[in-house]
Design a protein around this motif. Structure first.
Motif, PDB file in Angstrom:
ATOM      1  N   TYR A 194       0.329  -0.951   0.303  1.00  0.00           N
ATOM      2  CA  TYR A 194       0.104   0.460  -0.340  1.00  0.00           C
ATOM      3  C   TYR A 194       0.543   1.328   0.473  1.00  0.00           C
ATOM      4  O   TYR A 194       0.588   2.140  -0.724  1.00  0.00           O
ATOM      5  CB  TYR A 194      -0.900   0.007   1.285  1.00  0.00           C
ATOM      6  N   TRP A 195       1.822   0.896   0.366  1.00  0.00           N
ATOM      7  CA  TRP A 195       2.850   1.946   0.582  1.00  0.00           C
ATOM      8  C   TRP A 195       4.252   2.412  -0.515  1.00  0.00           C
ATOM      9  O   TRP A 195       5.268   3.477  -0.926  1.00  0.00           O
ATOM     10  CB  TRP A 195       3.191   2.995   1.647  1.00  0.00           C
ATOM     11  N   LEU A 196       4.410   0.893  -0.890  1.00  0.00           N
ATOM     12  CA  LEU A 196       5.672   0.440  -1.965  1.00  0.00           C
ATOM     13  C   LEU A 196       5.463   0.346  -3.309  1.00  0.00           C
ATOM     14  O   LEU A 196       5.085  -0.277  -3.662  1.00  0.00           O
ATOM     15  CB  LEU A 196       6.181  -0.740  -1.202  1.00  0.00           C
ATOM     16  N   GLU A 197       6.344   1.817  -3.887  1.00  0.00           N
ATOM     17  CA  GLU A 197       6.048   1.766  -5.371  1.00  0.00           C
ATOM     18  C   GLU A 197       7.312   0.950  -5.828  1.00  0.00           C
ATOM     19  O   GLU A 197       7.520   0.259  -6.679  1.00  0.00           O
ATOM     20  CB  GLU A 197       6.407   3.346  -5.209  1.00  0.00           C
ATOM     21  N   LEU A 232      11.545   3.009  -3.116  1.00  0.00           N
ATOM     22  CA  LEU A 232      10.915   4.206  -3.094  1.00  0.00           C
ATOM     23  C   LEU A 232       9.436   4.063  -2.919  1.00  0.00           C
ATOM     24  O   LEU A 232       9.057   2.981  -3.286  1.00  0.00           O
ATOM     25  CB  LEU A 232      10.153   4.569  -4.539  1.00  0.00           C
ATOM     26  N   ALA A 233       9.286   4.250  -1.685  1.00  0.00           N
ATOM     27  CA  ALA A 233       7.779   4.652  -1.398  1.00  0.00           C
ATOM     28  C   ALA A 233       6.702   5.815  -2.022  1.00  0.00           C
ATOM     29  O   ALA A 233       7.523   6.207  -2.842  1.00  0.00           O
ATOM     30  CB  ALA A 233       7.840   5.425   0.190  1.00  0.00           C
ATOM     31  N   ASP A 234       5.504   5.162  -2.842  1.00  0.00           N
ATOM     32  CA  ASP A 234       5.056   5.826  -3.324  1.00  0.00           C
ATOM     33  C   ASP A 234       4.417   7.393  -2.585  1.00  0.00           C
ATOM     34  O   ASP A 234       4.278   8.423  -4.092  1.00  0.00           O
ATOM     35  CB  ASP A 234       2.830   5.637  -3.019  1.00  0.00           C
ATOM     36  N   GLU A 235       4.304   8.157  -1.885  1.00  0.00           N
ATOM     37  CA  GLU A 235       4.641   9.265  -1.641  1.00  0.00           C
ATOM     38  C   GLU A 235       5.708  10.012  -1.630  1.00  0.00           C
ATOM     39  O   GLU A 235       6.311  11.337  -1.588  1.00  0.00           O
ATOM     40  CB  GLU A 235       3.394   9.452   0.124  1.00  0.00           C
ATOM     41  N   ASP A 236       6.788   9.966  -2.346  1.00  0.00           N
ATOM     42  CA  ASP A 236       8.237  10.267  -1.595  1.00  0.00           C
ATOM     43  C   ASP A 236       9.254   9.976  -2.612  1.00  0.00           C
ATOM     44  O   ASP A 236       9.051   9.082  -4.102  1.00  0.00           O
ATOM     45  CB  ASP A 236       9.059   9.186  -0.612  1.00  0.00           C
ATOM     46  N   SER A 237       9.940  11.292  -2.872  1.00  0.00           N
ATOM     47  CA  SER A 237      10.781  11.196  -3.960  1.00  0.00           C
ATOM     48  C   SER A 237      11.769  11.509  -3.943  1.00  0.00           C
ATOM     49  O   SER A 237      12.934  11.219  -4.621  1.00  0.00           O
ATOM     50  CB  SER A 237      10.750  12.925  -4.588  1.00  0.00           C
ATOM     51  N   VAL A 238      12.502  10.733  -2.658  1.00  0.00           N
ATOM     52  CA  VAL A 238      13.773  10.231  -2.397  1.00  0.00           C
ATOM     53  C   VAL A 238      14.173   9.178  -2.057  1.00  0.00           C
ATOM     54  O   VAL A 238      13.026   8.095  -1.940  1.00  0.00           O
ATOM     55  CB  VAL A 238      13.734  10.822  -0.552  1.00  0.00           C
ATOM     56  N   THR A 239      14.685   8.482  -2.309  1.00  0.00           N
ATOM     57  CA  THR A 239      15.071   7.025  -2.820  1.00  0.00           C
ATOM     58  C   THR A 239      15.644   6.675  -1.510  1.00  0.00           C
ATOM     59  O   THR A 239      16.769   7.067  -1.494  1.00  0.00           O
ATOM     60  CB  THR A 239      15.386   6.702  -3.992  1.00  0.00           C
ATOM     61  N   ALA A 262       1.225  -9.967   7.567  1.00  0.00           N
ATOM     62  CA  ALA A 262       2.283  -9.844   6.977  1.00  0.00           C
ATOM     63  C   ALA A 262       1.877  -7.838   7.647  1.00  0.00           C
ATOM     64  O   ALA A 262       2.933  -6.944   7.222  1.00  0.00           O
ATOM     65  CB  ALA A 262       0.724  -8.318   5.998  1.00  0.00           C
ATOM     66  N   GLU A 263       1.283  -7.620   9.028  1.00  0.00           N
ATOM     67  CA  GLU A 263       1.526  -6.396   9.695  1.00  0.00           C
ATOM     68  C   GLU A 263       2.988  -6.619  10.663  1.00  0.00           C
ATOM     69  O   GLU A 263       3.891  -5.485  10.069  1.00  0.00           O
ATOM     70  CB  GLU A 263       0.873  -5.885  10.361  1.00  0.00           C
ATOM     71  N   THR A 264       3.723  -7.589  10.977  1.00  0.00           N
ATOM     72  CA  THR A 264       4.780  -7.212  10.829  1.00  0.00           C
ATOM     73  C   THR A 264       5.926  -7.548   9.753  1.00  0.00           C
ATOM     74  O   THR A 264       6.820  -6.841  10.319  1.00  0.00           O
ATOM     75  CB  THR A 264       5.001  -8.889  12.043  1.00  0.00           C
ATOM     76  N   ALA A 265       5.905  -7.679   8.813  1.00  0.00           N
ATOM     77  CA  ALA A 265       6.795  -7.527   7.712  1.00  0.00           C
ATOM     78  C   ALA A 265       6.863  -6.538   7.720  1.00  0.00           C
ATOM     79  O   ALA A 265       7.356  -5.392   7.171  1.00  0.00           O
ATOM     80  CB  ALA A 265       5.836  -8.259   6.642  1.00  0.00           C
ATOM     81  N   ASP A 266       5.401  -5.712   7.255  1.00  0.00           N
ATOM     82  CA  ASP A 266       5.517  -4.070   7.168  1.00  0.00           C
ATOM     83  C   ASP A 266       5.956  -3.248   8.259  1.00  0.00           C
ATOM     84  O   ASP A 266       6.692  -2.334   7.691  1.00  0.00           O
ATOM     85  CB  ASP A 266       3.803  -3.532   7.137  1.00  0.00           C
ATOM     86  N   VAL A 267       5.793  -3.549   9.008  1.00  0.00           N
ATOM     87  CA  VAL A 267       6.208  -2.832  10.399  1.00  0.00           C
ATOM     88  C   VAL A 267       8.378  -2.425  10.198  1.00  0.00           C
ATOM     89  O   VAL A 267       8.777  -2.391  10.532  1.00  0.00           O
ATOM     90  CB  VAL A 267       6.014  -2.969  11.338  1.00  0.00           C
ATOM     91  N   VAL A 269      14.414   0.568   6.289  1.00  0.00           N
ATOM     92  CA  VAL A 269      13.874   1.566   5.556  1.00  0.00           C
ATOM     93  C   VAL A 269      14.009   2.658   5.456  1.00  0.00           C
ATOM     94  O   VAL A 269      14.850   3.994   5.593  1.00  0.00           O
ATOM     95  CB  VAL A 269      13.247   1.469   4.289  1.00  0.00           C
ATOM     96  N   LEU A 270      13.196   3.631   6.591  1.00  0.00           N
ATOM     97  CA  LEU A 270      12.493   4.854   6.783  1.00  0.00           C
ATOM     98  C   LEU A 270      13.105   5.118   8.743  1.00  0.00           C
ATOM     99  O   LEU A 270      13.119   5.929   8.814  1.00  0.00           O
ATOM    100  CB  LEU A 270      10.422   4.654   7.302  1.00  0.00           C
ATOM    101  N   GLY A 271      13.186   4.161   9.284  1.00  0.00           N
ATOM    102  CA  GLY A 271      13.955   4.012  10.182  1.00  0.00           C
ATOM    103  C   GLY A 271      12.689   4.366  11.725  1.00  0.00           C
ATOM    104  O   GLY A 271      12.751   5.081  12.764  1.00  0.00           O
TER     105      GLY A 271
END
Length: 123
Positions: A30-33, A65-72, A105-110, A116-118
């Motif tokens: 849902y967030w990973l581009e 790259l996240a959906d809403e992020d222009s930073v790699t 899936a929630e564990t893996a997402d977190v 990646v994002l800290g």
């Protein structure tokens, strides 16, 4: 007051592969581009490449790259250690789920967000 250093637990290449598969195939979609290998994919002998523990057993670098992020962002062994240390400090039950292989899936997402994002930015 003395600062406490929290050691990052060690997880196996198979446990790491399990988290990545679960994140990419459901937990983080849902967030990973983009999740593109810059180094490590060449070790894969079974597919999809990210499911092969050989990719995660050694040096690797993944471009994220996240959906809403222009930073790699990068996903590397050092980022995994930092993400696990952050989870131990903030959400130790998630680390237990990874180690005990009881997560979802929630564990893996977190896990992926922490590495990646800290932090947990999405969801």
């Amino acid at each position: 007051m003395t600062a406490t250093t929290i050691e990052a637990p060690t997880i196996t290449a198979q446990q790491l592969a399990d988290q990545i598969v679960t994140a990419l195939e459901g937990g983080s979609n849902y967030w990973l581009e983009r999740f593109t290998s810059k180094r490590g994919k060449e070790r894969a002998t079974e597919g999809p490449w990210y499911s092969d523990p050989k990719v995660w057993d050694g040096d690797f670098e993944i471009e994220v790259l996240a959906d809403e992020d222009s930073v790699t962002h990068s996903f590397t062994p050092d980022k995994v250690k930092a993400g696990l240390a952050w989870l131990m400090k903030n959400h130790p039950h998630r680390v237990a789920e990874i180690i005990e292989e009881t997560g979802d899936a929630e564990t893996a997402d977190v896990f992926l967000q922490a590495c990646v994002l800290g932090d947990i930015v999405y969801g």
